[in-house]
Design an enzyme around this catalytic site. Structure first.
Site, PDB file in Angstrom:
ATOM      1  N   GLU A 132       1.111  -1.238   0.262  1.00 33.21           N
ATOM      2  CA  GLU A 132      -0.333   0.103  -0.180  1.00 33.21           C
ATOM      3  C   GLU A 132       0.529   1.412  -0.079  1.00 33.21           C
ATOM      4  OE1 GLU A 132      -3.552  -0.453  -0.870  1.00 33.21           O
ATOM      5  OE2 GLU A 132      -3.170  -2.600  -0.414  1.00 33.21           O
ATOM      6  N   CYS A 149      -1.565   9.784   2.349  1.00 33.34           N
ATOM      7  CA  CYS A 149      -1.267   8.941   1.329  1.00 33.34           C
ATOM      8  C   CYS A 149      -2.512   8.940   0.591  1.00 33.34           C
ATOM      9  CB  CYS A 149      -1.310   7.430   1.632  1.00 33.34           C
ATOM     10  SG  CYS A 149      -2.788   6.218   2.015  1.00 33.34           S
TER      11      CYS A 149
END
Length: 468
Positions: free
Chosen positions: A212, A246
């Protein structure tokens, strides 16, 4: 913890798993214990996170980490029984009268490496999926946020037996040793640069990885959209955790004619969200001096190459570690701020005059973790979805697609591989195992040699049928 101690711990977990893989009751109990652990220690976790950042608002940690984590555990417990059920499928006609089904089985002992920007959520959320899938796990929070890492370690290791779930902490050298272990699956959240190193370390063991990562997630505004609403929602997503997210909008794409209005609305939004920002305890600080200097360097580079830096709020003195929101107007690809993920409260504005130009720009660069598009025209929305690819998309808002438990979350290309959250997380940490069960007499018996004339005719009939 030494590399040998890590290796020994993994062997203990794998042996314990082989002896007694966790069933439904144990998984439910472990999820309940995890939830109770977090609930009873919320203030301690909030305080540790704030300590790591120099200051982060308790409200942000609550709504962006603790609430989603509790809700995810609740979702997993509610649906776990149905996820674990074997699913029958129709058997292929030439294999009748066999039956066929698949069932999800745990992989074994998995490794989870968390990320500093949302230490609690990004370490424990994948653990929820791993527990639900029936695995044992070793977790390692990020060393960049040491206070929260140590609290998580203390809580996890007091709650669970080390042969089942254990937390380790340490520096980058420990992280290297950790990613080199022969886990049955390795889950990493972090930067693309480090993700490559994790994948390289896992390769000799053929350890499957979920990465991720991040990337430059664009927010694209069509000229017809309500610009005031777009500014509010883009800046909300951008300024959570001072941009250290993010999936924060990394840069803005819109026609140049919208610049002045967007700037005006942006200043209003920041004043409304964070009045008297220098003394506002709901606005977070930058995680470290190193990251602060990196952001300052990005601004200086952009300014030297012709960009205009615009402050979105007026203030004189700021606390150490605080960086105020800024627009960066007139950016181009030569600027460092357009070459790397920003991870801060800086929003570059790239002026492109059409959605087609925006699509071309997105496709000419690495595939982003998230993409945001503001438009009420469904045909244009569908067109953009068809001709771009990103990890996830939110239309007419930012970041909230990741909170949908029934949607997978994950990147593509440079922004990552694999998914988690809800059933997709359960699948990531499971083996979807195929099972065929044949009857005492089966059509497959006909396929055994020797191939007599009768069998040849039957094989010929099978070939003819397969062509239809």
């Amino acid at each position: 913890m030494t590399a040998q101690e890590l290796s020994d711990l993994l062997k203990i977990q794998q042996k314990a798993f082989t002896k007694s893989p966790p069933g439904y009751e144990q998984r439910m109990e472990a999820l309940a214990s995890l939830s109770e652990m977090v609930e009873k220690n919320q203030e301690r976790l909030i305080e540790a996170v704030s300590q790591d950042f120099g200051h982060r608002s308790s409200e942000e940690t609550t709504i962006l980490e603790l609430f989603p984590l509790h809700d995810e555990i609740k979702h997993a417990r509610r649906h776990l029984k149905s996820w674990m059920k074997r699913k029958s499928v129709r058997s292929s006609w030439f294999l009748l009268p066999s039956t066929a089904y698949y069932q999800f089985q745990p992989l074994g002992s998995v490794g989870i490496m968390g990320a500093w920007n949302y230490q609690v959520l990004l370490t424990l959320s994948p653990l929820v999926d791993a527990i639900a899938a029936g695995n044992h796990a070793i977790i390692k929070p990020s060393e960049i946020a040491p206070a929260s890492a140590e609290v998580i370690k203390d809580l996890i290791n007091k709650t669970f037996d080390s042969s089942y779930i254990h937390c380790v902490t340490g520096n980058a050298e420990l992280a290297k040793d950790f990613s080199s272990l022969p886990f049955d699956h390795l889950f990493f959240t972090g930067s693309t640069r480090v993700g490559k190193l994790i994948m390289e370390a896992a390769a000799p063991n053929l350890t499957p990885v979920t990465l991720e990562l991040g990337g430059k997630s664009p927010a694209i505004i069509h000229e017809s959209y309500d610009l005031e609403l777009a500014a509010k929602r883009i800046l909300a997503g951008k300024l959570f955790n001072a941009g250290q997210t993010c999936v924060a909008p990394d840069y803005l794409v819109m026609p140049v004619d919208l610049n002045d209005k967007f700037l005006g609305y942006s200043k209003q939004v920041v004043e409304k969200f964070y009045p008297d920002i220098a003394n506002n305890k709901q606005y977070s600080y930058i995680i470290s001096d190193k990251h602060f200097k990196r952001l300052t360097s990005l601004l200086e580079d952009a300014k030297q190459k012709g960009a205009k830096i615009i402050e979105l709020c007026e203030t004189n003195e700021l606390p150490e570690g605080m960086m105020t929101p800024k627009l960066v107007i007139g950016v181009n690809d030569e600027m460092e701020i357009m070459q790397e993920e920003i991870f801060g409260p800086l929003l570059p504005v790239l002026n492109l005059e059409s959605v087609e130009q925006a699509i071309e720009y997105v496709n000419a660069n690495a595939k982003p973790l998230a993409l945001y598009y503001f438009d009420d025209n469904q045909d244009r929305i569908d067109h953009l979805l068809k001709f771009t690819l990103s990890g996830g998309v939110t239309i007419n808002d930012t970041i909230y697609h990741l909170a949908q438990h029934r949607l997978p979350f994950g990147g593509v290309g440079a922004s990552g591989m694999g998914h988690y959250h809800g059933f997709d997380g359960f699948k990531t940490f499971s083996k979807k195992r195929a099972v065929m069960q044949q009857k005492k007499f089966g059509a497959t018996d006909i396929l055994h040699p020797p191939y007599t004339d009768i069998k040849k005719k039957l094989i010929g009939v099978m070939g003819d049928i397969s062509k239809v």
